[in-house]
Structure formats: structure tokens, C-alpha cells
Design a protein around this motif. Structure first.
Motif, PDB file in Angstrom:
ATOM      1  N   LEU A  42      -3.047  17.783 -12.337  1.00 50.14           N
ATOM      2  CA  LEU A  42      -3.925  18.477 -13.280  1.00 50.14           C
ATOM      3  C   LEU A  42      -4.498  17.492 -14.297  1.00 50.14           C
ATOM      4  N   ARG A  43      -5.633  17.872 -14.867  1.00 46.19           N
ATOM      5  CA  ARG A  43      -6.281  17.060 -15.906  1.00 46.19           C
ATOM      6  C   ARG A  43      -6.951  17.984 -16.904  1.00 46.19           C
ATOM      7  N   ALA A  44      -6.677  17.735 -18.166  1.00 46.77           N
ATOM      8  CA  ALA A  44      -7.346  18.473 -19.240  1.00 46.77           C
ATOM      9  C   ALA A  44      -8.646  17.744 -19.575  1.00 46.77           C
ATOM     10  N   ASP A  45      -9.756  18.464 -19.534  1.00 45.05           N
ATOM     11  CA  ASP A  45     -11.047  17.847 -19.835  1.00 45.05           C
ATOM     12  C   ASP A  45     -11.294  17.704 -21.334  1.00 45.05           C
ATOM     13  N   ASP A  46     -10.583  18.501 -22.127  1.00 47.52           N
ATOM     14  CA  ASP A  46     -10.754  18.461 -23.577  1.00 47.52           C
ATOM     15  C   ASP A  46      -9.387  18.465 -24.247  1.00 47.52           C
ATOM     16  N   VAL A  47      -9.352  18.036 -25.497  1.00 47.03           N
ATOM     17  CA  VAL A  47      -8.136  18.144 -26.284  1.00 47.03           C
ATOM     18  C   VAL A  47      -7.948  19.598 -26.687  1.00 47.03           C
ATOM     19  N   GLY A  48      -6.763  19.927 -27.149  1.00 45.91           N
ATOM     20  CA  GLY A  48      -6.462  21.305 -27.515  1.00 45.91           C
ATOM     21  C   GLY A  48      -5.606  21.945 -26.448  1.00 45.91           C
ATOM     22  N   GLN A  49      -5.724  23.234 -26.321  1.00 43.48           N
ATOM     23  CA  GLN A  49      -4.871  23.980 -25.408  1.00 43.48           C
ATOM     24  C   GLN A  49      -5.351  23.886 -23.960  1.00 43.48           C
ATOM     25  N   TYR A  50      -4.401  23.638 -23.057  1.00 43.57           N
ATOM     26  CA  TYR A  50      -4.658  23.658 -21.614  1.00 43.57           C
ATOM     27  C   TYR A  50      -3.702  24.681 -21.009  1.00 43.57           C
ATOM     28  N   THR A  51      -4.225  25.588 -20.199  1.00 42.03           N
ATOM     29  CA  THR A  51      -3.395  26.644 -19.599  1.00 42.03           C
ATOM     30  C   THR A  51      -3.404  26.527 -18.080  1.00 42.03           C
ATOM     31  N   TRP A  52      -2.215  26.497 -17.503  1.00 44.58           N
ATOM     32  CA  TRP A  52      -2.053  26.567 -16.058  1.00 44.58           C
ATOM     33  C   TRP A  52      -1.577  27.983 -15.759  1.00 44.58           C
ATOM     34  N   THR A  53      -2.290  28.691 -14.891  1.00 42.43           N
ATOM     35  CA  THR A  53      -1.970  30.088 -14.602  1.00 42.43           C
ATOM     36  C   THR A  53      -1.326  30.217 -13.235  1.00 42.43           C
TER      37      THR A  53
ATOM     38  N   ARG B 243       3.720  30.734 -21.954  1.00 43.22           N
ATOM     39  CA  ARG B 243       4.733  29.940 -22.645  1.00 43.22           C
ATOM     40  C   ARG B 243       4.212  28.533 -22.889  1.00 43.22           C
ATOM     41  N   ALA B 244       4.315  28.075 -24.138  1.00 43.29           N
ATOM     42  CA  ALA B 244       3.951  26.705 -24.492  1.00 43.29           C
ATOM     43  C   ALA B 244       5.044  25.767 -23.967  1.00 43.29           C
ATOM     44  N   LEU B 245       4.615  24.664 -23.346  1.00 42.36           N
ATOM     45  CA  LEU B 245       5.586  23.721 -22.787  1.00 42.36           C
ATOM     46  C   LEU B 245       5.698  22.453 -23.612  1.00 42.36           C
ATOM     47  N   VAL B 246       4.641  21.635 -23.626  1.00 40.32           N
ATOM     48  CA  VAL B 246       4.681  20.353 -24.325  1.00 40.32           C
ATOM     49  C   VAL B 246       3.318  20.045 -24.921  1.00 40.32           C
ATOM     50  N   SER B 247       3.304  19.121 -25.851  1.00 41.90           N
ATOM     51  CA  SER B 247       2.071  18.537 -26.375  1.00 41.90           C
ATOM     52  C   SER B 247       2.112  17.056 -26.043  1.00 41.90           C
ATOM     53  N   THR B 248       1.000  16.536 -25.575  1.00 42.06           N
ATOM     54  CA  THR B 248       0.933  15.128 -25.193  1.00 42.06           C
ATOM     55  C   THR B 248      -0.450  14.581 -25.506  1.00 42.06           C
ATOM     56  N   ASP B 249      -0.550  13.269 -25.622  1.00 45.58           N
ATOM     57  CA  ASP B 249      -1.859  12.654 -25.797  1.00 45.58           C
ATOM     58  C   ASP B 249      -2.368  12.107 -24.471  1.00 45.58           C
ATOM     59  N   ASN B 250      -1.742  12.529 -23.367  1.00 37.66           N
ATOM     60  CA  ASN B 250      -2.192  12.141 -22.034  1.00 37.66           C
ATOM     61  C   ASN B 250      -2.840  13.341 -21.358  1.00 37.66           C
TER      62      ASN B 250
ATOM     63  N   ASP C 101      -2.202  20.517 -25.645  1.00 34.98           N
ATOM     64  CA  ASP C 101      -1.071  21.446 -25.745  1.00 34.98           C
ATOM     65  C   ASP C 101      -1.014  22.232 -24.444  1.00 34.98           C
ATOM     66  N   ILE C 102      -0.022  21.921 -23.619  1.00 38.76           N
ATOM     67  CA  ILE C 102       0.061  22.492 -22.278  1.00 38.76           C
ATOM     68  C   ILE C 102       0.918  23.756 -22.299  1.00 38.76           C
ATOM     69  N   ARG C 103       0.366  24.810 -21.701  1.00 38.15           N
ATOM     70  CA  ARG C 103       1.106  26.064 -21.587  1.00 38.15           C
ATOM     71  C   ARG C 103       0.911  26.641 -20.191  1.00 38.15           C
ATOM     72  N   VAL C 104       1.797  27.571 -19.838  1.00 36.32           N
ATOM     73  CA  VAL C 104       1.731  28.248 -18.540  1.00 36.32           C
ATOM     74  C   VAL C 104       1.639  29.742 -18.799  1.00 36.32           C
ATOM     75  N   CYS C 105       0.735  30.405 -18.073  1.00 38.87           N
ATOM     76  CA  CYS C 105       0.658  31.861 -18.097  1.00 38.87           C
ATOM     77  C   CYS C 105       1.018  32.351 -16.697  1.00 38.87           C
ATOM     78  N   ASN C 106       1.930  33.306 -16.637  1.00 36.30           N
ATOM     79  CA  ASN C 106       2.410  33.810 -15.357  1.00 36.30           C
ATOM     80  C   ASN C 106       1.778  35.175 -15.080  1.00 36.30           C
ATOM     81  N   GLU C 107       0.856  35.205 -14.142  1.00 31.50           N
ATOM     82  CA  GLU C 107       0.200  36.444 -13.719  1.00 31.50           C
ATOM     83  C   GLU C 107       0.501  36.721 -12.243  1.00 31.50           C
ATOM     84  N   SER C 108       1.665  36.264 -11.784  1.00 31.94           N
ATOM     85  CA  SER C 108       1.995  36.313 -10.359  1.00 31.94           C
ATOM     86  C   SER C 108       2.654  37.606  -9.899  1.00 31.94           C
ATOM     87  N   GLY C 109       3.169  38.392 -10.827  1.00 30.39           N
ATOM     88  CA  GLY C 109       3.939  39.568 -10.440  1.00 30.39           C
ATOM     89  C   GLY C 109       5.409  39.253 -10.219  1.00 30.39           C
TER      90      GLY C 109
END
Length: 155
Positions: free
Chosen positions: A141-152, A81-88, A42-50
Motif C-alpha cells: 500500500l501507499r498513501a498519496d497524501d499525508v493525514g489519514q489513510y484507511t484500508w478497508t 481502528r487506528a493502528l500507527v502513525s508513520t512518516d513513511n 495515520d494508518i487505520r483499518v475499517c472492517n466492512e467484511s461481515g
């Protein structure tokens, strides 16, 4: 020769009389095992950029061999913000600011985007874009585990 035929006939009759592997492993009244659920990221983005930003994502859907490209997801400063869920577990992302500052979150993997968006299109992952599209350098990017992945997004 007759002995060999007789032994072969006995062996064949024994094999056909044995229960099958599935029958030997199940009991009457037992339900078959549930099919395995694919593991998802489950890919999401967190914006901490200002700054307020917008994000594009691209990934190969498993089994298709084609990229699905999606953008633009607006992500306000201080928001996740949650973006997409994928099995890749492998995917590509790119981010722009909305304030005209020119700040981008980019990498070195060229993929096509469309402005102004929103957009969704399939591609072969080529950096040769059709008319009306532009190339941007995505972060790999690559998620090492299943579940939530966050790009900040950082300043």
C-alpha cells in the motif's frame, strides 16, 4: 603582480566585512524559524467484511532501513481502528478472519508474522523467517497524501 595582490586583498576585506547570509535575513529580536515537522500518515483499518478480523502491518521506519513489524490488531466487524502513525508513505498489511472461515486479505509481498501475537519485531524485510515465525503475503500500500489513510476489509 602587485596590482593583483592589492585587488585580492581588497576583495578579501570586502567579503569578510559583509554580513553573513543568516545575519542579513534576520532582524534583532526575531526568533529563528521553527524546524519543519515531518509529515505523517495515520494508518487505520475499517472492517466492512461481515466477520471479525485481525491485521498485521509492516513498514520501514524512515532513516533506519529496517522494517518494523506489528500484529495482531483485532478489528471487529463494523469498526474502524487506528493502528500507527508513520512518516513513511509505503507500508504493507495483511488480514485474517477470526471465525475460522479462512478468509484473508493478502497480496503478493511475503513478510514474516508471529502467531498468536501480539508481536512487534524488527527485520530486514526478508521472507526468510526465524524459528517461531511464519510467512504471509502482505498487500503493498501507499498513501498519496499525508493525514489519514484507511484500508478497508471487504467481504
Amino acid at each position: 603582480m602587485k596590482t593583483r595582490l592589492f585587488v585580492t586583498a581588497i576583495a578579501v576585506s570586502l567579503v569578510t566585512a559583509l554580513p553573513g547570509v543568516a545575519a542579513a535575513q534576520s532582524k534583532p529580536g526575531m526568533a529563528p524559524p521553527a524546524p519543519a515537522r515531518p509529515a505523517t500518515v495515520d494508518i487505520r483499518v475499517c472492517n466492512e467484511s461481515g466477520r471479525n478480523g485481525t491485521v498485521a502491518i509492516s513498514y520501514v521506519e524512515v532513516g533506519t532501513g529496517r522494517f518494523i513489524n506489528r500484529g495482531w490488531y483485532e478489528v471487529a466487524n463494523g469498526v474502524c481502528r487506528a493502528l500507527v502513525s508513520t512518516d513513511n508513505a509505503n507500508f504493507y498489511m495483511y488480514g485474517d478472519t477470526l471465525d475460522g472461515s479462512g478468509r484473508v486479505w493478502a497480496g503478493n509481498h511475503a513478510l514474516c508474522v508471529q502467531y498468536p501475537g501480539p508481536y512487534t519485531f524488527w527485520s530486514d524485510g526478508s521472507d526468510t523467517c526465524p524459528a517461531g515465525y511464519e510467512t504471509r503475503d502482505f498487500v503493498v500500500l501507499r498513501a498519496d497524501d499525508v493525514g489519514q489513510y484507511t484500508w478497508t476489509l471487504t467481504p
